[in-house]
Write an enzyme that holds these catalytic residues in place. Structure first.
Site, PDB file in Angstrom:
ATOM      1  N   LYS A   1       0.857  -1.184   0.000  1.00  0.00           N
ATOM      2  CA  LYS A   1       0.000   0.000   0.000  1.00  0.00           C
ATOM      3  C   LYS A   1       0.896   1.238   0.000  1.00  0.00           C
ATOM      4  O   LYS A   1       1.671   1.451   0.929  1.00  0.00           O
ATOM      5  CB  LYS A   1      -0.917   0.024   1.210  1.00  0.00           C
ATOM      6  CG  LYS A   1      -1.809   1.265   1.242  1.00  0.00           C
ATOM      7  CD  LYS A   1      -2.474   1.449   2.591  1.00  0.00           C
ATOM      8  CE  LYS A   1      -3.084   2.832   2.692  1.00  0.00           C
ATOM      9  NZ  LYS A   1      -3.539   3.155   4.056  1.00  0.00           N
TER      10      LYS A   1
ATOM     11  N   GLY B   1      -7.926   9.209  10.350  1.00  0.00           N
ATOM     12  CA  GLY B   1      -8.140   9.293  11.785  1.00  0.00           C
ATOM     13  C   GLY B   1      -9.224  10.257  12.219  1.00  0.00           C
ATOM     14  O   GLY B   1      -9.453  10.429  13.420  1.00  0.00           O
TER      15      GLY B   1
ATOM     16  N   ALA C   1      -9.495   5.581   4.934  1.00  0.00           N
ATOM     17  CA  ALA C   1      -9.375   6.758   5.799  1.00  0.00           C
ATOM     18  C   ALA C   1     -10.714   7.450   6.019  1.00  0.00           C
ATOM     19  O   ALA C   1     -11.475   7.674   5.079  1.00  0.00           O
ATOM     20  CB  ALA C   1      -8.372   7.772   5.258  1.00  0.00           C
ATOM     21  N   GLY C   2     -10.968   7.789   7.280  1.00  0.00           N
ATOM     22  CA  GLY C   2     -12.111   8.601   7.639  1.00  0.00           C
ATOM     23  C   GLY C   2     -13.324   7.868   8.149  1.00  0.00           C
ATOM     24  O   GLY C   2     -14.249   8.477   8.682  1.00  0.00           O
TER      25      GLY C   2
ATOM     26  N   ASN D   1      -8.585   1.462  10.393  1.00  0.00           N
ATOM     27  CA  ASN D   1      -7.763   1.139  11.543  1.00  0.00           C
ATOM     28  C   ASN D   1      -8.281   1.844  12.794  1.00  0.00           C
ATOM     29  O   ASN D   1      -8.764   1.222  13.737  1.00  0.00           O
ATOM     30  CB  ASN D   1      -6.313   1.507  11.276  1.00  0.00           C
ATOM     31  CG  ASN D   1      -5.350   1.061  12.371  1.00  0.00           C
ATOM     32  OD1 ASN D   1      -4.164   1.330  12.309  1.00  0.00           O
ATOM     33  ND2 ASN D   1      -5.820   0.374  13.390  1.00  0.00           N
ATOM     34  N   THR D   2      -8.234   3.186  12.768  1.00  0.00           N
ATOM     35  CA  THR D   2      -8.581   3.966  13.952  1.00  0.00           C
ATOM     36  C   THR D   2      -9.986   3.676  14.456  1.00  0.00           C
ATOM     37  O   THR D   2     -10.217   3.597  15.674  1.00  0.00           O
ATOM     38  CB  THR D   2      -8.432   5.467  13.654  1.00  0.00           C
ATOM     39  OG1 THR D   2      -7.133   5.718  13.135  1.00  0.00           O
ATOM     40  CG2 THR D   2      -8.630   6.299  14.913  1.00  0.00           C
TER      41      THR D   2
END
Length: 266
Positions: A107, A168, A194-195, A216-217
């Protein structure tokens, strides 16, 4: 689509099939044990690893992620988190290939600044071109600009990964229209990256027609990461089935009874 067809509805990345459309990061957990428990609950097969921040053998005296998530059980996706130039990203992924015995699925992300972590698409394009020529299968994090997405596909990236919102942030999908344009113009998998903040964000991405979601977050920093991982798994599956089913049309001010209007009891 019947049950058998749904079971065969696989995500194909660089020619390899995956039954899970949820990709999960390995950072921000309390420890590697929690990482493993959450990923098991998520059902994810592809796990991302920040090469500059996670030990996968670089530090022989520290616990290694490889001991908790054996490469024989998961497909590793080394990423270039923390890189701010094409050169940094290229060096990092070449190191990852050495550490993971020739592993080519990676990635690419090249960031623009440390405050927003917004992608630097100019440097991303430079790095992608070098890495593809170097034999890497490049999944690439980028903005939600359809023109840049198409250029990355034309370079040879095997998956395009537009942001839903800033890394994040947990703000969810801020521009579904750009995502739909990308989905409709790109032939390789489109994976939101993301997001995503909660399960409904993941479901919306899949309902739009995205091929998968990377997060992830949203899982790692939840009050109960393992429970949230399970929620995300269900959201991805529900969103995919809703997309394949084809939702009803939206009709402003057009009432339609859910039961027949004829044969009413009088």
């Amino acid at each position: 689509m019947d049950k058998f067809q749904l079971m065969k509805d696989e995500l194909i990345v660089a020619g390899k099939p995956f039954h899970s459309r949820l990709l999960v990061g390995t950072g921000k957990y309390r420890d590697f044990k929690e990482t493993r428990a959450a990923i098991d609950k998520s059902g994810a097969q592809i796990v991302t690893v920040a090469i500059r921040r996670t030990n996968i053998g670089q530090n022989i005296n520290e616990p290694s992620l490889l001991d908790f998530l054996p490469p024989k059980d998961f497909t590793y996706l080394p990423n270039t988190a923390g890189c701010y130039s094409a050169g940094e990203a290229i060096r990092t992924l070449r190191l990852a290939r050495e550490l993971l015995d020739g592993h080519n699925l990676v990635k690419l992300e090249v960031l623009g600044d440390p405050t927003t972590l917004y992608p630097n698409v100019v440097e991303t394009l430079k790095a992608a071109e070098v890495l593809v020529k170097d034999g890497f299968n490049v999944m690439v994090y980028t903005s939600d600009d359809p023109i840049i997405a198409k250029q990355l596909e034309d370079i040879g990236c095997c998956a395009i990964m537009p942001l839903a919102s800033l890394i994040g942030s947990g703000m969810g999908i801020l521009n579904p229209w750009n995502l739909e344009i990308i989905i409709n113009t790109i032939s390789v998998p489109v994976i939101v990256d993301a997001g995503v903040g909660t399960a409904s964000d993941a479901a919306i991405a899949m309902e739009l027609g995205c091929d998968g979601v990377l997060m992830n977050t949203a899982i790692a920093t939840a009050r109960d990461p393992i429970m949230m991982a399970g929620a995300m798994k269900k959201a991805i599956e529900a969103g995919r089935e809703a997309f394949l089913s084809g939702r009803m049309a939206k009709k402003l001010y057009s009432g339609s009874a859910s039961s027949p209007a004829s044969g009413l009891i009088k």
